[in-house]
Design a protein around this motif. Structure first.
Motif, PDB file in Angstrom:
ATOM      1  N   CYS A  67      22.544  55.989  56.515  1.00 34.47           N
ATOM      2  CA  CYS A  67      22.149  54.817  57.300  1.00 34.47           C
ATOM      3  C   CYS A  67      23.342  54.236  58.052  1.00 34.47           C
ATOM      4  O   CYS A  67      23.226  53.834  59.220  1.00 34.47           O
ATOM      5  CB  CYS A  67      21.541  53.766  56.372  1.00 34.47           C
ATOM      6  SG  CYS A  67      21.022  52.248  57.176  1.00 34.47           S
ATOM      7  N   PHE A  68      24.516  54.226  57.429  1.00 43.31           N
ATOM      8  CA  PHE A  68      25.684  53.583  58.025  1.00 43.31           C
ATOM      9  C   PHE A  68      26.322  54.396  59.141  1.00 43.31           C
ATOM     10  O   PHE A  68      27.221  53.903  59.821  1.00 43.31           O
ATOM     11  CB  PHE A  68      26.724  53.264  56.947  1.00 43.31           C
ATOM     12  CG  PHE A  68      26.304  52.157  56.031  1.00 43.31           C
ATOM     13  CD1 PHE A  68      25.612  51.060  56.520  1.00 43.31           C
ATOM     14  CD2 PHE A  68      26.567  52.212  54.679  1.00 43.31           C
ATOM     15  CE1 PHE A  68      25.201  50.040  55.689  1.00 43.31           C
ATOM     16  CE2 PHE A  68      26.166  51.199  53.832  1.00 43.31           C
ATOM     17  CZ  PHE A  68      25.471  50.106  54.346  1.00 43.31           C
ATOM     18  N   LYS A  69      25.850  55.611  59.346  1.00 47.52           N
ATOM     19  CA  LYS A  69      26.387  56.414  60.440  1.00 47.52           C
ATOM     20  C   LYS A  69      26.067  55.810  61.800  1.00 47.52           C
ATOM     21  O   LYS A  69      26.722  56.102  62.796  1.00 47.52           O
ATOM     22  CB  LYS A  69      25.846  57.844  60.351  1.00 47.52           C
ATOM     23  CG  LYS A  69      26.444  58.648  59.202  1.00 47.52           C
ATOM     24  CD  LYS A  69      25.907  60.070  59.192  1.00 47.52           C
ATOM     25  CE  LYS A  69      26.536  60.874  58.056  1.00 47.52           C
ATOM     26  NZ  LYS A  69      26.020  62.272  58.025  1.00 47.52           N
ATOM     27  N   GLN A  70      25.050  54.942  61.841  1.00 49.12           N
ATOM     28  CA  GLN A  70      24.676  54.318  63.122  1.00 49.12           C
ATOM     29  C   GLN A  70      25.575  53.147  63.485  1.00 49.12           C
ATOM     30  O   GLN A  70      25.526  52.653  64.613  1.00 49.12           O
ATOM     31  CB  GLN A  70      23.226  53.844  63.062  1.00 49.12           C
ATOM     32  CG  GLN A  70      22.984  52.700  62.081  1.00 49.12           C
ATOM     33  CD  GLN A  70      21.549  52.242  62.036  1.00 49.12           C
ATOM     34  OE1 GLN A  70      21.020  51.726  63.010  1.00 49.12           O
ATOM     35  NE2 GLN A  70      20.900  52.448  60.903  1.00 49.12           N
ATOM     36  N   PHE A  71      26.415  52.705  62.539  1.00 45.34           N
ATOM     37  CA  PHE A  71      27.279  51.551  62.796  1.00 45.34           C
ATOM     38  C   PHE A  71      28.735  52.009  62.964  1.00 45.34           C
ATOM     39  O   PHE A  71      29.251  52.765  62.149  1.00 45.34           O
ATOM     40  CB  PHE A  71      27.202  50.553  61.641  1.00 45.34           C
ATOM     41  CG  PHE A  71      25.809  50.077  61.344  1.00 45.34           C
ATOM     42  CD1 PHE A  71      25.148  49.227  62.214  1.00 45.34           C
ATOM     43  CD2 PHE A  71      25.144  50.487  60.191  1.00 45.34           C
ATOM     44  CE1 PHE A  71      23.863  48.782  61.945  1.00 45.34           C
ATOM     45  CE2 PHE A  71      23.863  50.053  59.912  1.00 45.34           C
ATOM     46  CZ  PHE A  71      23.216  49.204  60.798  1.00 45.34           C
ATOM     47  N   ASN A  72      29.392  51.536  63.996  1.00 43.51           N
ATOM     48  CA  ASN A  72      30.798  51.891  64.198  1.00 43.51           C
ATOM     49  C   ASN A  72      31.721  50.689  64.069  1.00 43.51           C
ATOM     50  O   ASN A  72      32.914  50.772  64.371  1.00 43.51           O
ATOM     51  CB  ASN A  72      31.002  52.537  65.574  1.00 43.51           C
ATOM     52  CG  ASN A  72      30.510  51.650  66.716  1.00 43.51           C
ATOM     53  OD1 ASN A  72      30.253  50.457  66.526  1.00 43.51           O
ATOM     54  ND2 ASN A  72      30.377  52.222  67.903  1.00 43.51           N
ATOM     55  N   ASN A  73      31.166  49.558  63.610  1.00 38.28           N
ATOM     56  CA  ASN A  73      31.968  48.340  63.512  1.00 38.28           C
ATOM     57  C   ASN A  73      32.068  47.816  62.091  1.00 38.28           C
ATOM     58  O   ASN A  73      32.328  46.624  61.873  1.00 38.28           O
ATOM     59  CB  ASN A  73      31.379  47.255  64.415  1.00 38.28           C
ATOM     60  CG  ASN A  73      29.958  46.861  64.015  1.00 38.28           C
ATOM     61  OD1 ASN A  73      29.261  47.632  63.344  1.00 38.28           O
ATOM     62  ND2 ASN A  73      29.528  45.681  64.426  1.00 38.28           N
ATOM     63  N   ILE A  74      31.849  48.695  61.105  1.00 39.37           N
ATOM     64  CA  ILE A  74      31.912  48.247  59.717  1.00 39.37           C
ATOM     65  C   ILE A  74      32.839  49.143  58.898  1.00 39.37           C
ATOM     66  O   ILE A  74      33.105  50.289  59.254  1.00 39.37           O
ATOM     67  CB  ILE A  74      30.518  48.239  59.058  1.00 39.37           C
ATOM     68  CG1 ILE A  74      29.938  49.655  58.988  1.00 39.37           C
ATOM     69  CG2 ILE A  74      29.574  47.273  59.756  1.00 39.37           C
ATOM     70  CD1 ILE A  74      28.754  49.778  58.072  1.00 39.37           C
ATOM     71  N   GLU A  75      33.300  48.580  57.791  1.00 39.26           N
ATOM     72  CA  GLU A  75      34.122  49.320  56.836  1.00 39.26           C
ATOM     73  C   GLU A  75      33.531  49.100  55.448  1.00 39.26           C
ATOM     74  O   GLU A  75      33.412  47.954  54.996  1.00 39.26           O
ATOM     75  CB  GLU A  75      35.556  48.803  56.889  1.00 39.26           C
ATOM     76  CG  GLU A  75      36.482  49.421  55.858  1.00 39.26           C
ATOM     77  CD  GLU A  75      37.852  48.758  55.842  1.00 39.26           C
ATOM     78  OE1 GLU A  75      38.671  49.144  54.998  1.00 39.26           O
ATOM     79  OE2 GLU A  75      38.084  47.841  56.669  1.00 39.26           O
ATOM     80  N   VAL A  76      33.138  50.171  54.795  1.00 36.95           N
ATOM     81  CA  VAL A  76      32.605  50.057  53.434  1.00 36.95           C
ATOM     82  C   VAL A  76      33.776  49.906  52.481  1.00 36.95           C
ATOM     83  O   VAL A  76      34.614  50.802  52.350  1.00 36.95           O
ATOM     84  CB  VAL A  76      31.747  51.273  53.059  1.00 36.95           C
ATOM     85  CG1 VAL A  76      31.275  51.145  51.615  1.00 36.95           C
ATOM     86  CG2 VAL A  76      30.542  51.403  53.994  1.00 36.95           C
ATOM     87  N   LEU A  77      33.839  48.760  51.806  1.00 37.44           N
ATOM     88  CA  LEU A  77      34.945  48.476  50.897  1.00 37.44           C
ATOM     89  C   LEU A  77      34.697  48.998  49.492  1.00 37.44           C
ATOM     90  O   LEU A  77      35.650  49.205  48.735  1.00 37.44           O
ATOM     91  CB  LEU A  77      35.195  46.967  50.845  1.00 37.44           C
ATOM     92  CG  LEU A  77      35.524  46.290  52.179  1.00 37.44           C
ATOM     93  CD1 LEU A  77      35.754  44.799  51.968  1.00 37.44           C
ATOM     94  CD2 LEU A  77      36.744  46.926  52.827  1.00 37.44           C
ATOM     95  N   GLY A  78      33.431  49.186  49.125  1.00 38.48           N
ATOM     96  CA  GLY A  78      33.151  49.675  47.785  1.00 38.48           C
ATOM     97  C   GLY A  78      31.675  49.736  47.488  1.00 38.48           C
ATOM     98  O   GLY A  78      30.852  49.150  48.188  1.00 38.48           O
ATOM     99  N   TRP A  79      31.385  50.476  46.414  1.00 40.69           N
ATOM    100  CA  TRP A  79      29.997  50.670  45.975  1.00 40.69           C
ATOM    101  C   TRP A  79      29.737  50.077  44.586  1.00 40.69           C
ATOM    102  O   TRP A  79      28.648  50.204  44.047  1.00 40.69           O
ATOM    103  CB  TRP A  79      29.665  52.160  45.949  1.00 40.69           C
ATOM    104  CG  TRP A  79      29.889  52.853  47.250  1.00 40.69           C
ATOM    105  CD1 TRP A  79      30.992  53.561  47.640  1.00 40.69           C
ATOM    106  CD2 TRP A  79      28.987  52.895  48.370  1.00 40.69           C
ATOM    107  NE1 TRP A  79      30.844  54.048  48.914  1.00 40.69           N
ATOM    108  CE2 TRP A  79      29.618  53.657  49.389  1.00 40.69           C
ATOM    109  CE3 TRP A  79      27.720  52.374  48.611  1.00 40.69           C
ATOM    110  CZ2 TRP A  79      29.012  53.902  50.622  1.00 40.69           C
ATOM    111  CZ3 TRP A  79      27.114  52.617  49.831  1.00 40.69           C
ATOM    112  CH2 TRP A  79      27.759  53.377  50.823  1.00 40.69           C
TER     113      TRP A  79
END
Length: 282
Positions: A210-222
């Motif tokens: 799902c997050f492949k569509q966003f280029n303005n975010i950084e996943v910090l953790g799960w």
């Protein structure tokens, strides 16, 4: 937090409406859990752990339920607001706000698929045990990212349907179970399977795609670090049916199997819940 008997009765009525035949948890316990100060403190502490200080930050909770988190954060002096799609839950939350001396307009009736705020309105978006219930989880994530300010954070706590536990039913789960099979599976436990149709079976793989569509975010953790801490110490609260989980884990520890399960869960993404924390870049 002040809670009246009337509010607890209404919470039980709402819960029974939504989960009739799904689980057999005592309604009194459930109602108190939803507005427990201890539970709200734990939720706030998890948010602080990954996001940092909330002082001076504007916070929006998506799926604010009965308003417990909003009251608890407001009592700490944080600038918190809520959005709740269910009319009955929303009306209960207004009573809780009024009882605790907070203005009713800090919680709004509305859906996460169409958040009624302009772009970059909030510093932090928070949501727990909600994304699996929404009509369109991708749209909710997109909307949540839209209303976060640049440099702001989003945290979603989400049940992992690649794990071995299903919290709504309080039962052992088979990872990646398809819905058509899941309905038959819960019937083996003698449970009402209608909830299965309304649940989104979210897992790590789905979120990453799902997050492949966003280029303005950084996943910090799960949230895997917190999962490991809880597995090692077995120190976690027994909200809802989590007391049953703790008994299972203690039994597995006696058998010498718990460490192996922890390692497997970490490497294969079986841990539960997912505590997704995102930072929005410029």
């Amino acid at each position: 937090m002040t809670v009246s008997d009337e509010i607890l009765v209404e919470i039980k009525r709402c819960y029974q409406r939504d989960y009739n035949g799904v689980n057999n948890l005592p309604l009194d316990k459930i109602a108190n859990d939803f507005v427990s100060e201890t539970r709200m403190k734990e939720q706030i502490d998890v948010l602080l752990r990954y996001v940092g200080d909330l002082e001076g930050k504007k916070i929006l909770e998506l799926g604010s339920g009965y308003g417990g988190f909003i009251v608890a954060t407001r009592e700490r002096g944080f600038d918190a607001y809520g959005l709740e799609p269910d009319k009955d839950c929303y009306e209960i939350s207004l009573k809780l706000l009024k009882l605790n001396g907070f203005p009713e307009d800090i919680i709004t009736l509305g859906k996460g698929e169409n958040i009624p705020y302009s772009d970059e309105s909030f510093d932090v978006i928070y949501s727990t045990q909600v994304l699996e219930h929404v009509q369109d989880p991708k749209k909710v994530l997109k909307e949540a990212i839209r209303v976060i300010k640049k440099g702001g954070y989003l945290q979603f706590v989400i049940p992992n349907y690649a794990s071995f536990y299903e919290g709504h039913y309080g039962i052992f789960w088979i990872p990646y179970l398809p819905k058509v099979v899941a309905k038959l599976y819960v019937r083996l436990y003698g449970r009402n399977y209608s909830l299965i149709e309304r649940l989104n079976f979210i897992n790590l793989g789905w979120l990453k795609r799902c997050f492949k569509q966003f280029n303005n975010i950084e996943v910090l953790g799960w949230g895997i670090d917190l999962f490991e801490e809880r597995m090692k110490s077995l120190e976690f609260s027994e909200w809802a049916d989590l007391g049953k989980i703790k008994k299972w884990l203690k039994f597995l520890k006696k058998l010498g199997m718990l460490e192996g399960i922890r390692i497997i869960s970490k490497w294969f993404g079986f841990y539960n819940p997912i505590i997704l924390t995102i930072k929005k870049n410029g």
